[in-house]
Design a protein around this motif. Structure first.
Motif, PDB file in Angstrom:
ATOM      1  N   SER A   1      -3.271   1.477  10.160  1.00 20.77           N
ATOM      2  CA  SER A   1      -3.668   0.443   9.124  1.00 20.77           C
ATOM      3  C   SER A   1      -5.119   0.535   9.131  1.00 20.77           C
ATOM      4  N   LEU A   2      -5.682  -0.193   8.083  1.00 23.28           N
ATOM      5  CA  LEU A   2      -6.956  -0.488   7.912  1.00 23.28           C
ATOM      6  C   LEU A   2      -7.768  -0.909   8.908  1.00 23.28           C
ATOM      7  N   MET A   3      -9.063  -0.375   9.046  1.00 21.15           N
ATOM      8  CA  MET A   3     -10.019  -0.916  10.140  1.00 21.15           C
ATOM      9  C   MET A   3     -11.164  -1.419   9.402  1.00 21.15           C
ATOM     10  N   LEU A   4     -11.368  -2.612   9.738  1.00 23.63           N
ATOM     11  CA  LEU A   4     -12.710  -3.190   9.127  1.00 23.63           C
ATOM     12  C   LEU A   4     -14.059  -2.572  10.060  1.00 23.63           C
ATOM     13  N   MET A   5     -14.944  -2.124   9.090  1.00 23.58           N
ATOM     14  CA  MET A   5     -16.003  -1.494   9.711  1.00 23.58           C
ATOM     15  C   MET A   5     -17.182  -2.445   9.638  1.00 23.58           C
ATOM     16  N   ALA A   6     -17.597  -3.077   8.475  1.00 22.47           N
ATOM     17  CA  ALA A   6     -18.472  -4.038   8.282  1.00 22.47           C
ATOM     18  C   ALA A   6     -18.315  -4.896   7.196  1.00 22.47           C
TER      19      ALA A   6
ATOM     20  N   TRP B   1     -16.135  -3.174   4.035  1.00 17.29           N
ATOM     21  CA  TRP B   1     -16.150  -1.855   4.400  1.00 17.29           C
ATOM     22  C   TRP B   1     -14.853  -1.578   5.139  1.00 17.29           C
ATOM     23  N   TYR B   2     -13.788  -0.892   4.771  1.00 19.99           N
ATOM     24  CA  TYR B   2     -12.743  -0.385   5.520  1.00 19.99           C
ATOM     25  C   TYR B   2     -12.580   1.128   5.775  1.00 19.99           C
ATOM     26  N   ARG B   3     -12.085   1.621   6.719  1.00 18.15           N
ATOM     27  CA  ARG B   3     -11.692   3.132   6.901  1.00 18.15           C
ATOM     28  C   ARG B   3     -10.412   3.064   7.147  1.00 18.15           C
ATOM     29  N   GLN B   4      -9.472   4.101   6.859  1.00 22.05           N
ATOM     30  CA  GLN B   4      -8.237   4.116   7.036  1.00 22.05           C
ATOM     31  C   GLN B   4      -7.813   5.511   7.477  1.00 22.05           C
ATOM     32  N   PHE B   5      -7.015   6.001   8.604  1.00 21.68           N
ATOM     33  CA  PHE B   5      -7.001   7.120   8.826  1.00 21.68           C
ATOM     34  C   PHE B   5      -5.299   7.331   8.603  1.00 21.68           C
ATOM     35  N   PRO B   6      -4.873   8.430   8.154  1.00 21.76           N
ATOM     36  CA  PRO B   6      -3.373   8.775   7.903  1.00 21.76           C
ATOM     37  C   PRO B   6      -2.323   7.856   8.708  1.00 21.76           C
ATOM     38  N   LYS B   7      -1.609   7.126   7.867  1.00 19.99           N
ATOM     39  CA  LYS B   7      -0.447   6.439   8.636  1.00 19.99           C
ATOM     40  C   LYS B   7      -1.009   5.525   9.787  1.00 19.99           C
TER      41      LYS B   7
ATOM     42  N   SER C   1     -14.092  12.262   8.521  1.00 17.85           N
ATOM     43  CA  SER C   1     -13.178  12.594   7.481  1.00 17.85           C
ATOM     44  C   SER C   1     -12.173  11.277   7.399  1.00 17.85           C
ATOM     45  N   SER C   2     -11.987  10.625   6.397  1.00 24.87           N
ATOM     46  CA  SER C   2     -11.019   9.494   6.346  1.00 24.87           C
ATOM     47  C   SER C   2     -11.030   9.004   4.886  1.00 24.87           C
ATOM     48  N   PHE C   3     -10.307   7.785   4.752  1.00 24.71           N
ATOM     49  CA  PHE C   3     -10.349   6.946   3.453  1.00 24.71           C
ATOM     50  C   PHE C   3     -10.928   5.829   3.528  1.00 24.71           C
TER      51      PHE C   3
ATOM     52  N   GLN D   1       0.906  -1.117  -0.012  1.00 23.65           N
ATOM     53  CA  GLN D   1      -0.126  -0.105  -0.070  1.00 23.65           C
ATOM     54  C   GLN D   1       0.905   1.328   0.031  1.00 23.65           C
ATOM     55  N   HIS D   2       0.561   1.963  -1.224  1.00 22.80           N
ATOM     56  CA  HIS D   2       1.330   3.231  -1.050  1.00 22.80           C
ATOM     57  C   HIS D   2       0.499   4.463  -0.312  1.00 22.80           C
ATOM     58  N   ALA D   3       1.051   5.271   0.075  1.00 20.51           N
ATOM     59  CA  ALA D   3       0.383   6.230   0.870  1.00 20.51           C
ATOM     60  C   ALA D   3      -0.678   6.861   0.207  1.00 20.51           C
ATOM     61  N   GLY D   4      -1.858   6.963   0.614  1.00 22.67           N
ATOM     62  CA  GLY D   4      -3.165   7.852  -0.040  1.00 22.67           C
ATOM     63  C   GLY D   4      -3.639   6.603  -1.222  1.00 22.67           C
ATOM     64  N   GLU D   5      -3.346   5.567  -1.219  1.00 22.99           N
ATOM     65  CA  GLU D   5      -3.926   4.592  -2.155  1.00 22.99           C
ATOM     66  C   GLU D   5      -4.441   3.337  -1.400  1.00 22.99           C
TER      67      GLU D   5
END
Lengths: 109, 114
Positions: free
Chosen positions: B43-48, B35-41, B89-91, A37-41
């Protein structure tokens, strides 16, 4: 509980080789994935191991030992573009993915 | 290989509004989507976990009334963030699982709530 352990951060030199380890304790095992995983992707698939042994794919190889609950990702001939986070994920008995926190790999010239 | 798309790629919305994110498996049928969300820096967090035709299973700490998930067909799942706030706000990343139990990720949606 279920647990995936991998180093938080690693640094390597361009052109060198680096090994990223992953150990796991999960309820059942139905395979192990490595993602880049690249940053932001979003993560991209690198490898999948379900049987013991080494799987080689170009510059990347992945190894699995089920008896030891251990895997590693080996990256050869490192390039600057390999700077990314590498995520280890195990498929448990319910076919759910259990994620490691990821290893941030920093490549230096 | 299998392709998963997400729409939109990024969205900016005002606090209090709702935002819908679509996840589609383009060339395979996915009985299960995640569905996952990921905050900057981080890891992925599974939501559902979303299974076609049934209610989604939410992870502990994820508000099901705030994050509405609909998996109406084998190729489409939607996540609606209701009454969004800046802390939402998140990815947001979806993934779809094929019949061989391999997961394919969408490109992600970056949500910014102002």
């Amino acid at each position: 509980g279920q647990n995936i352990d991998q180093p938080t951060e690693m640094t390597a030199t361009e052109g060198a080789i680096v090994q990223i380890n992953c150990t796991y304790q999960t309820s059942g095992f139905n395979g192990l994935f490595w993602y880049q995983q690249h940053a932001g992707e979003a993560p991209t698939f690198l490898s999948y191991n379900v049987l013991d042994g080494l799987e080689e794919k170009g510059r990347f190889s992945s190894f699995l030992s089920r008896s030891k609950g251990y895997s590693y990702l080996l990256l050869k001939e490192l390039q600057m573009k390999d700077s990314a986070s590498y995520l280890c994920a195990v498929v448990d008995s319910n076919y759910q993915l259990i994620w490691g926190a990821g290893t941030k790999l920093i490549i230096k010239p | 290989g299998a392709v998963v798309s997400q729409h939109p790629s990024w969205v900016i919305c005002k606090s209090g509004t709702s935002v819908k994110i679509e996840c589609r498996s383009l060339d395979f049928q996915a009985t299960t989507m995640f569905w996952y969300r990921q905050f900057p820096k981080q890891s992925l967090m599974l939501m559902a976990t979303s299974n076609e035709g049934s209610k989604a299973t939410y992870e502990q700490g994820v508000e099901k009334d705030k994050f509405l998930i609909n998996h109406a067909s084998l190729t489409l799942s939607t996540l609606t963030v209701t009454s969004a706030h800046p802390e939402d706000s998140s990815f947001y990343i979806c993934s779809a699982r094929d019949s061989f139990h391999e997961q394919y990720f969408g490109p992600g949606t970056r949500l910014t709530v102002t």
